[in-house]
Structures are given as C-alpha cells and as structure tokens.
Design an enzyme around this catalytic site. Structure first.
Site, PDB file in Angstrom:
ATOM      1  CD  GLU A 107      44.765  35.920  31.698  1.00 47.17           C
ATOM      2  OE1 GLU A 107      43.639  35.577  32.120  1.00 47.17           O
ATOM      3  OE2 GLU A 107      45.122  35.752  30.528  1.00 47.17           O
ATOM      4  CG  ASP A 120      39.500  33.522  27.422  1.00 45.93           C
ATOM      5  OD1 ASP A 120      40.191  33.661  28.448  1.00 45.93           O
ATOM      6  OD2 ASP A 120      39.205  32.405  26.944  1.00 45.93           O
TER       7      ASP A 120
END
Length: 990
Positions: A527, A524
């Site tokens: 990005e 997670d």
C-alpha cells in the site's frame, strides 16, 4: 482583582459555549461522515446544542439565496465543524436543523462567488479557456487562474482537465503508457455546455438530452492542497469508487467514501487496499455512463440522495482529469473505461486454482520471517480420495498429503524482503514434480513484500547493500534513508518511480530466478504498509503531513500505518504517489519477470490503482471466514471487473478465522467461478484444505474444481476478449440485461462473460436458493433441467455433492438457448435462449446465442490442454447459436499482437453445428473434438453425421431436449460439421 475575576469568568463561559458549539458540530460531522453503520449521535451532545442554538425554522428571516431544502445543501465546512460566525465569514449560509436531518448547517448559497470563464477557443485536441477569480476564496493559498482543457478522446469519451497554468505540478502518469485511440469523425454521443459566471459545466447525452454531470450546483474550489468539485448524478444506481466493503450499488444517503490505500481487513466504513476513482451510473432507460477522476491523491466523496442525487469530490491534487464515457449500450462501458487505463495483459494460464497457507514451519530463516508452503493447485480430475490444497512442504518432493491424494504439486515461498535466495529457501528440492506423467515440473510462486530488510550487518545482505549503492530507496524530508518496520524488522522501501530502482528490482529477480525458476510473484503489503506510522523517526510538522483537509481515513492521518507524506521519491513526494505505490511495484515486477523468464509472467498484488490490471491480478485481502464476507466477495470481484482488473478473486474459505465445513464447501463452489481462485488462510487458524473435511464435502469440492477445469477453454477465451477489447470476465447482470429493472440491483448472482450465470448458496443451512432468471429459456448445467423465465425467480434444492442449489450445499450451472460451448464429457452445461450462465448454486444458463469449448479436466492445466474438446450448444428460439475459441501456447508474450494464436468460430443453424478456423498457428494441431451436446433439439433425430460420415454413438433425452453425440475425433484445426435430421429426409452431406 474582582474585575479581573469577573472578566476571567466571562472568558471561561465564552470558551465553554464555543467548545460546546464545536462539539455539537463535530458530532454532526462525524455522524455524516460515518455513513451507513456509523455510530449514533450522542444524545447529550444533541440536547446541549439544541438548547444553546435551536433549529432555525424561520426561512423567511434568511436571505433568499440561503433558502433551500436540506437535500440541496452543499457543505461549506468540510475541513472542520463551523459555528455561525466562521460560517458567515466564508460568505456561506448558516441554518441549524433538527436532529432528524444529516444535512449541513453551514452551506453554500446559490450562487456563490467563484471562477469566471473566459473565451472558449478551439485547439488541435478540442477546446480551452482560462478561469479567473475576482477575489480570493476562504481557502489558504487558493489559485486565482486556472486552465480548462476539453478533449474529445472518442465519440463516447470526453476529458476535462483543470490545472494551474503557472506552476509545475505532479501529474499522474500511468506506467507503461496507455495507447490513445483516434477520436474519429463519428458524431459525439455527448454535448458539453458551460456556465460562465460562476463557472460550471453540464454534460448531456446527445440522444435524449439527459444530464450526466452538472457542476453548476455548487462552487468549484481550487487551492494549493484542496480541490472541490460537485455534480448531480443521473440516477441513484451508482457502482464503483473502490476499494470498499459495500454492496455493488453504493448507498448514497448522506454517505462518504475515502479513497486512500490502506492495509485494513475488509469491513464497512473503512478505506481499504486500493483506490479506483471510477464509477458507473445506470440510467433509467437501460443506458449507462462512467466517470473517471484521474487523481492519485487522497479523495473524499460525499453523496446526497433525496429528490436529486449529488456527489461532491474533495482531493488534494492541483491537476484534475475528469473523464466521462457515454455508451449506447452497457456492454461497451468497460471497453470505453479501458481506453483510459489500458487493457488486461494476458496471464500464463492463471485461471487454475492456487492454494497457500501462512506458516513458519520448516523455515531456515529467523522466525520474524514468514514462509508459506503453498501448493499451486491445479485440482481437477481427482480420484475420490482426500485432497490437499495447502501446506505443501517444499523440501519433500511429493509431500505426503498431496502424494496420497494424487494432487498436482507446486510451491510458493512467502517472505518479505528479498532475502538471499540460497538462504531463503529450503535446503531440499524446491522445484516440485507432480505425479508421474502429469506434465512434469511446476515452478514455485514467491510471496514478496516491498519492504527490504535493513537489519543485517553491512555487506551481508546483497539486495539492501546494492540498493544503498544505487540509491533506490525512498528518502525522508531531510534526504536521508527512511526506515519503517514490517515483518523483517526495520525496512527500507524501494522507490519504483525511479528507473534505477526498476533496474535494481529486475536484477534481484533475475538473480533469484537463476537459483529458483519461479513462474510468478505474489506482491503483498504494498500500500505500502509500515507497522510504525510515518517512519521510525516520525514525520516533520509540515503542510504535507497536516493538510488543510483530510478525508475520513483510518487513523485520522494520511501517514497512519504507512510512510510520511513528506517522504521523497523520484517523481514527487509520497503525498502524491502513495496510492500508486502498488501499481508501480506491479509494473516493475511484471517487467522483471518477463526479462527473467522470457515468458508471460504471473503477478498478484494486494494494493491497486487504475491500470494495474495490465500487469497484475488482485485479490480482496484478508477476508474473514464467515457467511457475510462470502456474500460480499461477489460485489468486490465485480467491481474490479469494472475497474479494468479482470483477474480478481477472494481467499476461498476466508483468510481470518476458522471456516466450518459447510462454509468452506459453499465458498469452494462460489470460488470455482472467481476469475482468480485461491484457497488461503492465516497461520493461527484451523486448516481448511479439502482433505481435513468429510468425504461428502471433499466430493462437493472436487466436483466444483472439475467443473472449473472443464471450463478453462471458455474462461481463457473470456480473458482473451478482456485483453483484446477491455471486456469484463465476471460481470454484473445489469451489463447484459440493461432493460431489466430487477438486474440493476442484483449482486448475489453474476455472469461469466455474456453466457454463464452463477447463483451461489450464500447462507448457512440454506435448503433452497432463490435465483432470478432474466427472460428466456435456461438450462441447468448439471441436471440439464430447463426453465422458461419471464422475469421470474426460481427456487432450487441441491445436495452438497453437486454443483447447484441445495440444502446441503452446491451450485447449479445453466445455459440459455442460443449459446454454444466446448466442454468435457461428464460435465453437463445448460443453455438458455441467447446465452449461457453458470451459477454455483441456483440456476445458471446462457443468454445469448453462443457455444463454448471445454476440456476433459486433468491434474494440471498443462495435461488438460492435451485432452479432447467437447462442444455444448444452446440453441435459440430460431435454432441458431454462435461461439468462439481463442487458443495459444499459454506462455508466450504478446501472442495476440504478433498473431501467434489460433481462433475458431462456431455456428449452429438448420440442424447442424459447424466450425470455421479464422486463424491457425499450430496450437490446435493434434487436438480433436471428442463430442458435442445440443440443447433445444425439439424432437428425436433420425440420424447424426459428422463431416458426412454417419455417427452411431448418440443419445437423445426427450424430457430435456438434449442431443448428445460422443465418440468423435474431429481435428480442431480443420473445419467440421455435425448434422442431425429430424425427418426421414436424406442426409445433406457437404
């Protein structure tokens, strides 16, 4: 003095005038970029600008090359709003418009000076040519000479590459390599023509001459940090270019999209977690093509839809690969696209249900870390009692709620920053055993963020200390450790493009696995996300941080909520590698888990880029618990299928906010048909485990999950085809019904493979669902009702208890004649002519001649695998059907490549159903066919026989035309035949 004051006043007036001009242009630019849902243009700005420089309605006064309708204008000022002088200094046309038009005021004339193509010469791979500019463009540091390479990758796939031949540039390399197929000698499905001066190319479909791409409509621009390419589109029916919160079909009316990975909860107008520069265009006659822009830098895509639909792509990279895939049918489109990014690697039975909830309770680490007690839910075959999907306390084997409900058990430990494994988990048992006899221990899954805590004293946190010694972390522009801030506090970020980093990551995971034998990692915040933009020390003022053009990214800067663009990585600057960070982490994690487990790993990632489907599943991020996001989850999942990521899903019941009982029931019924299903929500929100709701809601959720588990053999076979040939699992209707114009725009229904149609309830209080049925005969999976459709919509009422359309909540599953499936007793599937469809609410059915294998559900998929198969057959109009089953051990690596699997074909015709094992490896030994249902049997059979032996245990429903045969025990590893006779003729035993 007076003269000086007059001059100063004049200068101030001039500055004010210029400021107002720029303000007006900024308003227009922002409104155009905002696209749908953007803020309206301020009336004050329009009025002032209109007075200062009124609309230019005198077309005769303009040069002929500047006379063009607004929809044909291509913006000459994408970097900033331009006044007349600046616009004309760029050799562009300037013609203001009234307030009703979103078209640019400063635009390129036609023709516009650009590159000139030299001689096109043949090469071993295709053709090549040099492109040169006679004079510099208005862009800073533009490139005067380009190299064009045309490569035929297959009969239907073309690749065009543009790059600077004199400079070494970063070029995207997909991890693990992508096997390249042979181009073969088949005639190409496309033709390519070039315009020499100014340069442009036109790609046409060979069969009918339709223009697929035409870049001659606007100039090609190429500079150190800017590349611009424009093209026409064959139609306005365009899907793709994710990740965005949009319908399946993009709105192309003066809209803009930005591809730049960002931690942002899904909402309109925002760049989200992943970047996928691939789009599909549906052509008018049922054909389709796809275009893939292989580019990892930020991309801005602007669309204009009037008489002609056009697109302009602006990006930062100095190497551009344009891959065009032309298909003779839409079904082959995903497979053609997969040739560029690779196919899905098989997952270890991940198609069961997972559950999780963020929580800090029972944590043995500081409160700044999150620990989630996730039950890895394999919910099916449940008794009629409360269900517990989440909040399983890992330190108490057989946690209270789960034990009471006879739920399967598992645990997912969630916390960023590879903390010392002995300290990061609960002191009690972590490997949980389910109810007695359910198949034993279920390993946990761990939630892992990439940011590694840098807050511990030296020598106390081995992953960070070892990482420093091995030089695995991203550096800042000066070569020192770059620190950001995530959940643990100050964090360092591994550089997964560095082979040493991947080895360090593997060592950490192998060491952790020796203490906690988990079976998967949930990665997670990759990005990557940093709560301080850039770094804790900021970012330098460089061209990488402040490029000449920045697409409309949230925060206005590329480094917003992430790392500095000038940060150093092994392969290049983060400026080039930002969008592939999650992909490189998924690749490293997948490889590490294979090493640790020696088995097939399970990886789930939030950030994504083309080819991530080879290594990981993806979920759609922090969706809200509301009805709008329930509906938008369908196009989100379907787009991932087009991107080559078949294992995708949304957080069931939503992640943010409190889910009502009705919403959660509806979402569970829809989620039962996500390829990846997980119930997951945030810590401050109300619990949404099924057991917190009423008995009727629990019963509806239980039915949905039992249906999913009964269909796991069918779903697993779909994943096999995704792995073997790049097929989609969840797919839009237009891919199966390309000639049906209604299917082109539908994104509130979807298919599993080619045979299950899902039509869910998506509105609060809905008493009826209107579901579109393409032509054919459809059967409801649950009620066994039948509908014959000739381009019709069907309304269906369904109670919340059942899986079908209803006033209180449910979904219906139907099949069309001509399909067959194997399933469990007690679960009715509904065939339609030519295939099967299974919607959660509404009509579902099969649309191709097929059969499917299903199983009697159990508390875990491991136990369910040992239960009997059941075959559901949906006969076509001529009484035939076909189907298949792929079966392996569910855990071994590369079973398809090594041939370590079983594969069985099923065929129906002439009043019989037969199997034909094509390959056997022992995986089906001991497994039997327990029964079959045949839809579309025209009259009551006089007798039924199985392998020549008469069967007494069968029933026939004259209303639904369904024959049900029970009490069978036919070995799945051997050929079998089930026959029925509709006359008094003697049996035709084999």
């Amino acid at each position: 003095m007076a003269r000086w004051l007059k001059l100063s006043a004049a200068a101030l007036l001039a500055l004010a005038f210029s400021t107002l001009c720029d303000f007006r242009h900024s308003l227009i630019l922002n409104s155009r970029l905002a696209g749908n849902g953007g803020p309206p243009k301020p009336k004050l700005g329009r009025t002032l600008r209109h007075r200062l420089e009124p609309a230019d309605n005198d077309a005769e006064a303009r040069p002929p090359r500047c006379v063009m309708p607004p929809e044909r204008r291509f913006d000459c000022g994408r970097d900033r709003a331009l006044g007349r002088r600046e616009c004309e200094r760029r050799a562009c046309c300037y013609a203001p418009l009234d307030d009703s038009s979103a078209a640019p005021w400063c635009f390129y004339p036609h023709p516009y000076p650009g590159y000139q193509m030299g001689v096109l010469t043949p090469t071993l791979r295709g053709r090549e040519a040099a492109l040169t500019r006679a004079s510099a463009s208005y862009l800073p540091r533009d490139v005067a000479v380009l190299h064009l390479e045309e490569t035929r990758q297959s009969a239907g796939c073309l690749r065009l590459t543009l790059k600077d031949p004199w400079s070494e540039r970063y070029e995207v390399e997909l991890p693990g390599g992508v096997p390249q197929g042979k181009s073969g000698s088949q005639d190409a499905l496309y033709t390519v023509a070039y315009k020499s001066k100014p340069f442009g190319f036109i790609v046409r479909r060979a069969s009918n001459g339709r223009v697929i791409m035409n870049s001659t409509v606007a100039p090609l621009l190429f500079a150190e940090q800017y590349l611009q390419l424009s093209t026409t589109l064959a139609s306005s029916l365009v899907s793709g270019l994710g990740e965005h919160y949009t319908s399946l079909l993009l709105d192309l009316n003066w809209t803009s999209l930005t591809l730049w990975n960002r931690d942002m909860a899904p909402h309109a107008g925002a760049n989200l977690y992943g970047s996928h520069p691939f789009y599909v265009v549906q052509e008018e006659d049922g054909l389709a093509h796809g275009v893939f822009l292989l580019n990892s830098n930020a991309i801005g895509a602007d669309f204009v839809q009037q008489d002609t639909t056009t697109a302009t792509y602006c990006c930062f990279l100095l190497i551009l690969h344009v891959c065009v895939c032309v298909c003779v049918c839409r079904g082959g489109l995903a497979a053609s696209a997969s040739s560029h990014v690779g196919v899905h690697r098989r997952s270890p039975r991940p198609v069961r249900l997972h559950g999780s909830r963020r929580s800090d309770r029972y944590s043995a680490v500081p409160a700044s870390y999150r620990i989630s007690h996730d039950a890895s839910l394999l919910v099916t075959g449940l008794p009629p009692v409360s269900l517990g999907l989440q909040k399983h306390e890992c330190n108490a084997a057989g946690g209270s709620a789960d034990a009471r409900c006879q739920l399967p058990h598992g645990c997912a430990v969630e916390r960023p920053g590879l903390r010392e494994p002995r300290q990061s988990l609960h002191r009690g048992p972590v490997a949980i055993r389910g109810p007695e006899g359910d198949g034993g221990r279920i390993p946990p899954k761990r939630h892992q963020d990439p940011g590694i805590s840098a807050t511990s004293p030296p020598g106390t946190y081995q992953p960070f200390d070892d990482g420093l010694k091995r030089d695995v972390f991203i550096k800042n522009a000066t070569g020192h450790l770059l620190l950001g801030k995530v959940w643990p506090g100050f964090t360092a970020f591994p550089d997964f493009t560095n082979p040493e980093t991947r080895q360090w990551w593997q060592d950490c995971i192998v060491d952790f696995y020796s203490e906690v034998p988990l079976d998967g990692l949930w990665i997670d915040m990759n990005e990557p996300t940093s709560f301080v933009s850039g770094s804790t020390e900021g970012c330098p003022d460089t061209e990488l941080e402040n490029p000449p053009y920045t697409p409309r990214v949230l925060g206005g800067r590329l480094s917003s909520w992430t790392l500095c663009m000038s940060a150093r990585q092994k392969r290049s600057a983060h400026y080039d590698l930002h969008n592939v960070y999650g992909l490189t982490q998924a690749f490293a994690t997948h490889s590490a888990l294979v090493k640790a487990r020696g088995k097939r790993p399970f990886v789930l990632s939030r950030s994504s880029f083309p080819s991530i489907g080879r290594f990981s599943g993806v979920w759609t991020g922090d969706v809200r618990s509301d009805w709008e996001q329930l509906a938008y989850s369908i196009p989100s999942v379907l787009r991932f299928g087009l991107f080559g990521v078949p294992l995708a899903g949304a957080d069931v019941c939503g992640f943010g906010g409190d889910a009502s009982e009705e919403l959660c029931v509806r979402w569970m019924q829809l989620g039962a048909f996500y390829p990846f299903m997980r119930n997951h929500n945030d810590r401050p929100n109300a619990p949404q485990e099924p057991y917190v709701f009423g008995q009727k809601a629990q019963a509806a959720m239980r039915d949905a999950l039992r249906l999913r588990y009964s269909l796991l053999p069918f779903l697993y076979t779909l994943f096999h085809h995704a792995h073997a040939s790049g097929d989609t699992v969840a797919r839009p209707l237009f891919m199966e019904f390309p000639a049906d114009p209604r299917c082109r725009v539908i994104d509130r229904q979807f298919l599993w493979g080619s045979s299950v149609l899902v039509s869910p309830v998506l509105e609060a209080g809905a008493a009826e669902v209107s579901a579109y049925l393409p032509p054919g005969t459809w059967y409801s999976l649950r009620s066994v009702s039948r509908a014959t459709s000739i381009h019709r919509f069907m309304g269906s009422r369904r109670p919340k208890r059942s899986i079908r359309c209803s006033s209180s909540g449910s979904a219906d599953v139907q099949r069309r004649r001509g399909r067959a499936s194997v399933g469990p007793s007690g679960h009715r599937q509904h065939p339609r002519e030519g295939g099967t469809r299974y919607p959660p609410a509404g009509w579902c059915g099969t649309v191709t001649t097929h059969r499917h294998c299903v199983k009697e559900p159990a508390l875990t998929s491991a136990v369910s695998r040992r239960n009997a198969f059941f075959l559901t057959v949906a006969l076509s109009a001529d009484g035939t059907a076909r189907g298949d089953l792929f079966w392996d051990d569910g855990d071994s690596v590369d079973t398809f490549q090594s041939g370590n699997y079983s594969y069985v074909l099923f065929a129906a015709g002439q009043s019989q159903v037969a199997s034909e094992p094509i390959r056997l490896n022992g995986a089906l030994d001991g497994l039997v066919l327990g029964g079959t249902r045949v839809f579309g049997v025209p009259s009551p059979p006089r007798y039924v026989a199985a392998n020549g032996e008469e069967v007494k245990d069968f029933t026939y429903n004259a209303d639904t035309k369904v024959l049900k045969v029970s009490g069978l025990a036919l070995p799945m590893s051997k050929m079998f035949t089930v026959q029925w006779a509709l006359t008094c003729a003697a049996p035709r035993y084999p």
